[in-house]
Design a protein around this motif. Structure first.
Motif, short mmCIF file in Angstrom:
data_model
loop_
_atom_site.label_atom_id
_atom_site.label_comp_id
_atom_site.label_asym_id
_atom_site.label_seq_id
_atom_site.Cartn_x
_atom_site.Cartn_y
_atom_site.Cartn_z
N LEU A 453 -56.23 -123.82 -8.63
CA LEU A 453 -54.88 -123.35 -8.96
C LEU A 453 -54.26 -122.70 -7.74
N SER A 506 -48.68 -124.85 -9.16
CA SER A 506 -49.34 -126.15 -9.20
C SER A 506 -50.84 -125.98 -9.16
N SER A 519 -48.04 -130.02 -11.80
CA SER A 519 -47.21 -128.81 -11.84
C SER A 519 -47.29 -128.18 -13.22
N PHE A 520 -47.43 -126.85 -13.24
CA PHE A 520 -47.43 -126.09 -14.49
C PHE A 520 -46.15 -125.27 -14.55
N GLN A 524 -46.56 -124.13 -20.50
CA GLN A 524 -47.89 -124.67 -20.26
C GLN A 524 -48.75 -123.65 -19.48
N ALA A 525 -48.13 -122.93 -18.56
CA ALA A 525 -48.87 -121.92 -17.81
C ALA A 525 -49.36 -120.80 -18.73
N LEU A 528 -52.39 -122.05 -20.42
CA LEU A 528 -53.52 -122.06 -19.50
C LEU A 528 -54.07 -120.66 -19.26
N PHE A 565 -54.44 -133.04 -21.40
CA PHE A 565 -53.12 -132.87 -20.80
C PHE A 565 -52.20 -134.02 -21.19
N CYS A 567 -48.83 -135.52 -19.58
CA CYS A 567 -48.11 -135.37 -18.32
C CYS A 567 -46.97 -136.36 -18.19
N SER A 583 -46.20 -133.72 -13.81
CA SER A 583 -45.93 -132.41 -14.42
C SER A 583 -46.57 -132.34 -15.79
N VAL A 584 -47.21 -131.22 -16.07
CA VAL A 584 -47.81 -131.00 -17.39
C VAL A 584 -46.70 -130.61 -18.36
#
Length: 606
Positions: A453, A506, A519-520, A524-525, A528, A565, A567, A583-584
């Motif tokens: 990350l 990312s 990319s988050f 989504q971040a 995570l 995921f 994407c 991108s997620v």
């Protein structure tokens, strides 16, 4: 006006003697028109979509016109011609000839049956939609029927029965006998005039099918009573011209029923088929089919996706959907999306890989080629084509299965996870050249592990967003801090004392085939990072003094975790260089128990 025997190319050139505005149903405007061939004249009505020709003076007294499409109807012992498609040619200074009333000429000339309309040629069928709009479906184009066929085909308990194909705006009292071939869920509506509920059905008799809609009290009265597959008599409905954008039935009209309509269960003598299909040759042919075309097809349900919910951008309502993977003897796969109750029960209804007959699925070019169910779906239909397809599928599975080309290989959308059978790998991004589908992105779902990350962004892995939670910003657009300490937004041109921080960073994810940068973004971040918001981490690690260890700990916990995921892959220009950006858009932790069950189920199919 006696015609020439009525060939399909009959397009008479006539003179308009007179036009007159008359009131139409529900306050609409209609125009009566008198047509002459120089010897006789006849009364006619202009279809409402041609009203503009009167308003713009394209048609008036003494105009010469060519009639491309028309229908003839018998109204109060007079023949009335309904003009559906007309071309204005020129204006004459006066009436041509000395035309006489054709109805009186009938009496004077025995042997010509004007009363039944037999002297009027059938309607030209150059356009599948007689009301001038686009064809609802080139595979299902239904010619306009003239009034040659008898209006009444039979009687039930002494009540005359009208064919659906003979329904017209000038017959107020009619009864049809038809089979219910599909029934929608109950939907609610709300506008300036009020609110209520509705549902629709499709009705089929020996001649055509027609769409019927029930509103408000009629929903409560008839929804449970009407069952798919049963035959009923229907009367007391109101007709209107079919809306080609939403109505895919063959009839040129739609029916509205209210609580005063009469519907009775009828004896099913088998004369009305259970459904009328016009199957395409194969799924493979859909690769060249135009988007928005309606098709019927027969296929095997190879896989059932997860049942998911999405929020409609148009209505804001939550919708249930499920994707089926279909395959046929062309060894070609395509994704069909089900909605509502059909989607909710899909895992139960289709997990045994049945043959399905699909009536009216709309073709989409979203992610290759895909289908969305607009009509009905029937499991293992009792038709001759079912058995050969079942035999083919049993042979394929006995020989180790079939690996087909998928027209929907890049099918998908944000937030919807494909099933185990529909997943891809990271290597497929390069192998299938994803991201180069013109202006539209490609989508794929894969299972992977987070291996790195990139968190070391100056000031933290976030950006300051507008504090305005309403339109148009919704806490998404970037803001800049001004000299007075406030945050200014270019989007809404507002100035706020605070901002909302949103994640953006990312990372690298990998599976057993390859690895890729992804990319988050904020939602989504947060998934995570176990729900940690950017504002929360900023307050703990940056606001008063920087605590690098505490900041790093959030990302350390997320490293080496395994996820599924979804994407989006798109080729973009970055610093005048073409790059494929992944991108997620959605992610969920691996449910190892469910994953094991799905694997066992997949193995059992072989």
């Amino acid at each position: 006006m006696t015609g020439n025997g009525g060939g399909p190319s009959f397009s008479p050139i006539l003179q308009v003697l007179d036009t007159k505005q008359v009131p139409g149903p529900q306050g609409s405007v209609r125009y009566r028109i008198v047509l002459s061939d120089g010897k006789h004249y006849i009364q006619g009505m202009l279809a409402t979509q041609l009203n503009h020709m009167i308003a713009t003076n394209l048609i008036g007294a003494n105009t010469i016109v060519q009639v491309e499409q028309f229908m003839s109807n018998r109204v109060k012992d007079r023949t009335v011609i309904i003009l559906l498609n007309v071309h204005a040619l020129r204006n004459e200074p006066s009436r041509i000839g000395d035309p006489q009333d054709i109805e009186k000429a009938q009496i004077a000339t025995p042997g010509t049956n004007y009363a039944t309309g037999s002297s009027v040629p059938p309607v030209k069928t150059g356009s599948p939609n007689p009301y001038g709009g686009p064809s609802r479906n080139p595979h299902h184009a239904s010619p306009v029927r003239s009034s040659h066929a008898p209006i009444v085909r039979d009687t039930v308990n002494g009540t005359p029965i009208t064919n659906i194909s003979n329904l017209n705006m000038y017959a107020n009292k009619w009864t049809i006998q038809a089979r219910v071939t599909s029934k929608s869920d109950i939907r609610t509506w709300s506008n300036a005039k009020g609110e209520g509920s509705l549902f629709s059905v499709e009705l089929l008799d020996q001649t055509q099918d027609v769409r019927a809609t029930f509103f408000k009290e009629a929903v409560d009265k008839f929804y449970s009573f009407l069952q798919i597959g049963s035959v009923y008599t229907f009367s007391g409905g109101r007709l209107k011209v079919a809306n080609a954008q939403y109505n895919t039935c063959q009839s040129n009209f739609e029916i509205t029923f209210d609580q005063n309509s009469e519907i009775h269960l009828a004896n099913d003598d088998g004369n009305i088929q259970r459904q009328h299909y016009e199957f395409i040759d194969s799924i493979a042919g859909l690769e060249r089919t135009e988007p928005n075309t309606m098709v019927d097809l027969l296929a095997v349900v190879q896989a059932v996706g997860e049942v998911a919910t999405i929020v409609s951008k148009k209505s804001g309502q939550e919708l249930t959907k499920c994707d089926l993977t279909l395959i046929d003897t062309s060894a070609t796969q395509i994704t069909l999306t089900l909605w509502g109750d059909k989607a909710a029960s899909a895992l139960t209804d289709y997990n045994q890989q049945p043959v399905v007959a699909i009536r009216r699925a709309r073709v989409s070019d979203y992610g290759g080629r895909s289908l969305s169910l607009s009509g009905s779906i029937e499991t293992n239909p009792d038709i001759p084509q079912t058995a050969p397809l079942q035999t083919w599928w049993r042979t394929q599975t006995a020989n180790g299965g079939v690996t087909g080309k998928s027209l929907s290989a890049t099918r998908g959308g944000a937030g919807v996870m494909e099933s185990l059978e529909q997943r891809q790998t990271i290597a497929d991004i390069k192998n299938n050249n994803l991201g180069y589908a013109g202006d539209k992105p490609d989508w794929l779902t894969f299972k992977a592990t987070v291996s790195f990350l990139k968190k070391d962004k100056e000031g933290g892995s976030w950006y300051p967003a507008c504090a305005n939670a309403g339109e148009p910003c919704k806490n998404r657009y970037k803001v800049t801090q001004t000299t007075d300490g406030n945050w200014y937004c270019d989007k809404c041109q507002g100035s706020f004392p605070t901002c909302v921080r949103r994640w953006i960073f990312s990372g690298v994810v990998e599976d057993d085939t390859s690895s890729t940068w992804v990319s988050f973004f904020n939602e989504q971040a947060e998934t995570l990072l176990a729900g940690a918001t950017a504002d929360q981490v900023y307050a703990e690690t940056y606001q008063d003094q920087q605590d690098q260890d505490a900041y790093d700990s959030y990302f350390a916990k997320a490293n080496h975790t395994e996820w599924i995921f979804k994407c989006k892959v798109k080729n973009e220009m970055v610093n005048e260089e073409s790059r494929v950006k992944t991108s997620v858009v959605a992610m969920q932790p691996v449910d190892f128990a469910k994953e094991s069950r799905d694997l066992l189920s997949a193995l059992a199919k072989f």
